[in-house]
Structure formats: structure tokens, C-alpha cells
Design a protein around this motif. Structure first.
Motif, short mmCIF file in Angstrom:
data_model
loop_
_atom_site.label_atom_id
_atom_site.label_comp_id
_atom_site.label_asym_id
_atom_site.label_seq_id
_atom_site.Cartn_x
_atom_site.Cartn_y
_atom_site.Cartn_z
N ARG A 3 -2.81 -2.12 -4.93
CA ARG A 3 -1.79 -2.97 -4.32
C ARG A 3 -0.39 -2.42 -4.59
NH1 ARG A 3 -3.38 -9.34 -4.29
NH2 ARG A 3 -5.53 -9.10 -3.57
N ILE A 4 -0.21 -1.82 -5.73
CA ILE A 4 1.09 -1.22 -6.05
C ILE A 4 1.36 -0.06 -5.10
CG2 ILE A 4 2.34 0.13 -7.79
CD1 ILE A 4 1.01 -1.58 -9.93
N LEU A 5 0.34 0.74 -4.81
CA LEU A 5 0.51 1.85 -3.88
C LEU A 5 0.79 1.35 -2.47
CD1 LEU A 5 -2.25 4.40 -5.00
CD2 LEU A 5 0.14 4.24 -5.71
N VAL A 6 0.19 0.22 -2.11
CA VAL A 6 0.45 -0.36 -0.78
C VAL A 6 1.91 -0.80 -0.68
CG1 VAL A 6 -0.07 -2.32 0.72
CG2 VAL A 6 -1.93 -1.05 -0.36
N LEU A 7 2.40 -1.49 -1.71
CA LEU A 7 3.81 -1.90 -1.71
C LEU A 7 4.74 -0.70 -1.68
CD1 LEU A 7 3.99 -4.86 -4.26
CD2 LEU A 7 4.35 -4.97 -1.79
N LYS A 8 4.38 0.30 -2.44
CA LYS A 8 5.21 1.51 -2.50
C LYS A 8 5.33 2.15 -1.13
CE LYS A 8 5.36 6.11 -4.56
NZ LYS A 8 4.64 7.12 -5.36
N ARG A 9 4.22 2.17 -0.38
CA ARG A 9 4.25 2.79 0.95
C ARG A 9 4.90 1.88 1.99
NH1 ARG A 9 5.60 6.94 2.67
NH2 ARG A 9 6.76 5.71 4.16
N LEU A 10 4.68 0.57 1.87
CA LEU A 10 5.27 -0.36 2.84
C LEU A 10 6.79 -0.27 2.86
CD1 LEU A 10 3.08 -3.58 2.44
CD2 LEU A 10 3.29 -2.16 4.49
N ARG A 252 -0.23 16.16 -1.38
CA ARG A 252 0.46 14.88 -1.59
C ARG A 252 1.04 14.35 -0.28
NH1 ARG A 252 3.77 16.37 -7.16
NH2 ARG A 252 1.93 16.67 -8.49
N ALA A 253 1.47 15.25 0.59
CA ALA A 253 1.97 14.81 1.89
C ALA A 253 0.85 14.17 2.71
CB ALA A 253 2.59 15.98 2.65
N ASN A 254 -0.35 14.76 2.65
CA ASN A 254 -1.49 14.18 3.35
C ASN A 254 -1.80 12.78 2.83
OD1 ASN A 254 -1.74 16.51 4.83
ND2 ASN A 254 -3.49 17.30 3.70
N PHE A 255 -1.71 12.62 1.51
CA PHE A 255 -1.93 11.30 0.91
C PHE A 255 -0.92 10.29 1.47
CE2 PHE A 255 -0.52 8.18 -2.20
CZ PHE A 255 -1.70 7.55 -2.54
N THR A 256 0.35 10.69 1.49
CA THR A 256 1.40 9.79 1.96
C THR A 256 1.22 9.42 3.42
OG1 THR A 256 2.94 10.76 0.36
CG2 THR A 256 3.89 9.49 2.17
N MET A 257 0.90 10.40 4.26
CA MET A 257 0.73 10.13 5.69
C MET A 257 -0.49 9.26 5.96
SD MET A 257 1.96 13.68 7.57
CE MET A 257 1.11 14.85 6.51
N THR A 258 -1.55 9.46 5.19
CA THR A 258 -2.73 8.61 5.33
C THR A 258 -2.42 7.18 4.91
OG1 THR A 258 -4.14 10.53 4.86
CG2 THR A 258 -5.17 8.36 4.74
N MET A 259 -1.62 7.03 3.86
CA MET A 259 -1.20 5.71 3.43
C MET A 259 -0.31 5.04 4.47
SD MET A 259 -2.54 4.74 0.56
CE MET A 259 -1.44 3.39 0.13
N MET A 260 0.50 5.83 5.17
CA MET A 260 1.32 5.28 6.26
C MET A 260 0.42 4.59 7.29
SD MET A 260 4.07 8.26 7.20
CE MET A 260 5.26 8.90 6.02
N ALA A 261 -0.62 5.30 7.70
CA ALA A 261 -1.53 4.77 8.72
C ALA A 261 -2.28 3.55 8.20
CB ALA A 261 -2.51 5.86 9.16
#
Length: 280
Positions: A3-10, A252-261
Motif C-alpha cells: 500500500r505504501i508503494l501504491v501511495l508513492k506511485r499515485l 527500476r524504470a520498468n518497475f515504475t512504469m508497471t506501477m503506473m499502469a
């Protein structure tokens, strides 16, 4: 921690900002199930967990949200729209000689280990509308009806959009219509879609010696009205604190872009529930 990672990405927060917001906001604590400041993870813990789960963990989250959408009946309907967007990364201030070595897969000899860790040698440059861009590329497949991201593919900025077409093609859409802009047009792709039984809704592309006819221009205009729905998705992602990645390296960029989606789809699911939209 998820959930922390979700908030971080949101909200596109850094690890330091995430730690501060968890300490400062009760709403963040409640969402993450943290009772007091004693239980709040620091920036290093957030960074370590993010790197431990990596792109594979983000993909699991993306698939999990997709499964929740399917469970509630929000299957892909109305046709699929394929497009890509540039995801900027912090620009590297390298000399021409250094850039030449990086392109060859080497490292300048005078770069110390500490400096190498701060250099993104995976991101690439590209030009769009006469402007130079540095970073990565996110290709997505969105269904026309619900504007939910069904498949994604990541790469560097220099990769042409059309190279991800087959990777993000979604065979489970209830419609046979396939929409894309003129950057995806090719004779081979048109034949492939025809052989598979799909309706080609890819915009035509004119050339200097063979401009588009009035009929073809009208067709492009009709397709653009539907294809524009994918731009709403990119705009929504951009509103989540921007698309820029604050990471170094492709993984790490792939992780971030996947989290975006994944986070975008999560927001769509919440919207459907709050608006009382039922699948049919």
C-alpha cells in the motif's frame, strides 16, 4: 508495504517524501494500516522493499488489479486501442565522448563507482515533433468501453512505437476492431490483422509523393475520435504526479512504469464502484 508503494506511485513521491507523508498525514497511516509513528518504515526500508520485489512484483500487482476488474465483469469490450507514451528520466549531463562510450556499452575510465551509480546508461534519446526527449517508453493496450489498461510493454525512448504492437496485442477483447495511430501502419501488419480476422482501424499515413486522398483523410478523422480515448489514459497517469521516473536503470524504470499502469487501473476500479457503474 504494498500500500505504501501504491501511495508513492499515485502521487509520484520520492522515498524521502513518502516517509515524511506517512509521519505527517493520518489518512496515509490509515490507508497503510499503521497505528503509530513507531511502525512507519523509513526511506531505506521503502527503497529496499521496492527493489526486492522488482518488476516481477509490480507485474503481480498489475495482474491482481486486472483480475479484480475481470471478477466484477469489466472485461475488454468495444475494441482495443494501442498507443505509446514517452516517460522522461532525469537528463544525463555527459560530454560527447562519454555519450559515445555509453552507446558502445562501455564506461568512461574516469567515472568513479559513486558516479557510475548515479548515471543512467539505459535510457536513450529520441526526437518527437522536433524536440529531443530522454528516458523510456510505455506502450499500452486499452479497451474502448472501459478505458482499462489490458496489457503493457516497456522499453527505452528510442524504440519505435510499432515495435511493441504485437507485445501488447490483446486477444480477449469482445470486439475485432483494432485502433492505432499512423505510426503503426504497415502492409505487413494490415495483412496480419486480416489473416487473424480483425478489423483494421489503424490510421493511414501519406507520403510526399502519395498524399492521402479526401476519403482516407475522412477515415483517419473518424478513427481519431475513438483512438483519442487512449490519450485520456495517458493524461490520467500524468495527473498522478507526472510521468517522470525518479530512478536509474531499465529495471527500476520498468518497475515504475508497471506501477503506473497498475495504479491507474486501481483508480478506474474505484471510480466504477463509486459511480455505481456496473459491467454488462
Amino acid at each position: 508495504m504494498v500500500r505504501i508503494l501504491v501511495l508513492k506511485r499515485l502521487y509520484n513521491l520520492s522515498d524521502e517524501q513518502m516517509e515524511y507523508q506517512l509521519l505527517d498525514r493520518m489518512s496515509y497511516k490509515r490507508f497503510c494500516g499503521l497505528a503509530s509513528a513507531i511502525n512507519i518504515p523509513d526511506r531505506t526500508t521503502v527503497w529496499t522493499f521496492e527493489n526486492r520485489i522488482g518488476e516481477a512484483g509490480a507485474k503481480v500487482l498489475f495482474d491482481g488489479v486486472s483480475a479484480q476488474l475481470l471478477k466484477r465483469g469489466f472485461i475488454a469490450r468495444g475494441g482495443q486501442i494501442i498507443d505509446a507514451t514517452l516517460v522522461p528520466a532525469p537528463k544525463q549531463r555527459n560530454s560527447r565522448e562519454e555519450n559515445k562510450l555509453v552507446k558502445e556499452g562501455a564506461m568512461p575510465a574516469d567515472w568513479k563507482p559513486a558516479k557510475r551509480r548515479q548515471k543512467d546508461t539505459d535510457a536513450t534519446w529520441t526526437k518527437k515533433h522536433g524536440k529531443s526527449h530522454f528516458g523510456y517508453k510505455l506502450s499500452i493496450n486499452v479497451d474502448k468501453k472501459y478505458k482499462v489498461i489490458r496489457k503493457i510493454e516497456t522499453g527505452t525512448a528510442s524504440i519505435h512505437d510499432s515495435q511493441h504492437f504485437e507485445s501488447v496485442f490483446y486477444t480477449l477483447n469482445t470486439s475485432r476492431d483494432v485502433y492505432a495511430d499512423r505510426g503503426y501502419t504497415s502492409k505487413g501488419r494490415e495483412d496480419w490483422l486480416k489473416d487473424k480476422g480483425y478489423r483494421n482501424q489503424i490510421q493511414r499515413k501519406g507520403t510526399r509523393n502519395k498524399p492521402l486522398s479526401e476519403c482516407q483523410q475522412g477515415r483517419n478523422h473518424r478513427i481519431a475520435k475513438t483512438r483519442a480515448r487512449v490519450e485520456h489514459v495517458f493524461a490520467a497517469i500524468d495527473q498522478m504526479g507526472g510521468k517522470m521516473v525518479r530512478t536509474i536503470g531499465q529495471a527500476r524504470a520498468n518497475f515504475t512504469m508497471t506501477m503506473m499502469a497498475a495504479c491507474y487501473n486501481l483508480k478506474r476500479l474505484v471510480y466504477f464502484q463509486k459511480a455505481g457503474i456496473e459491467a454488462f
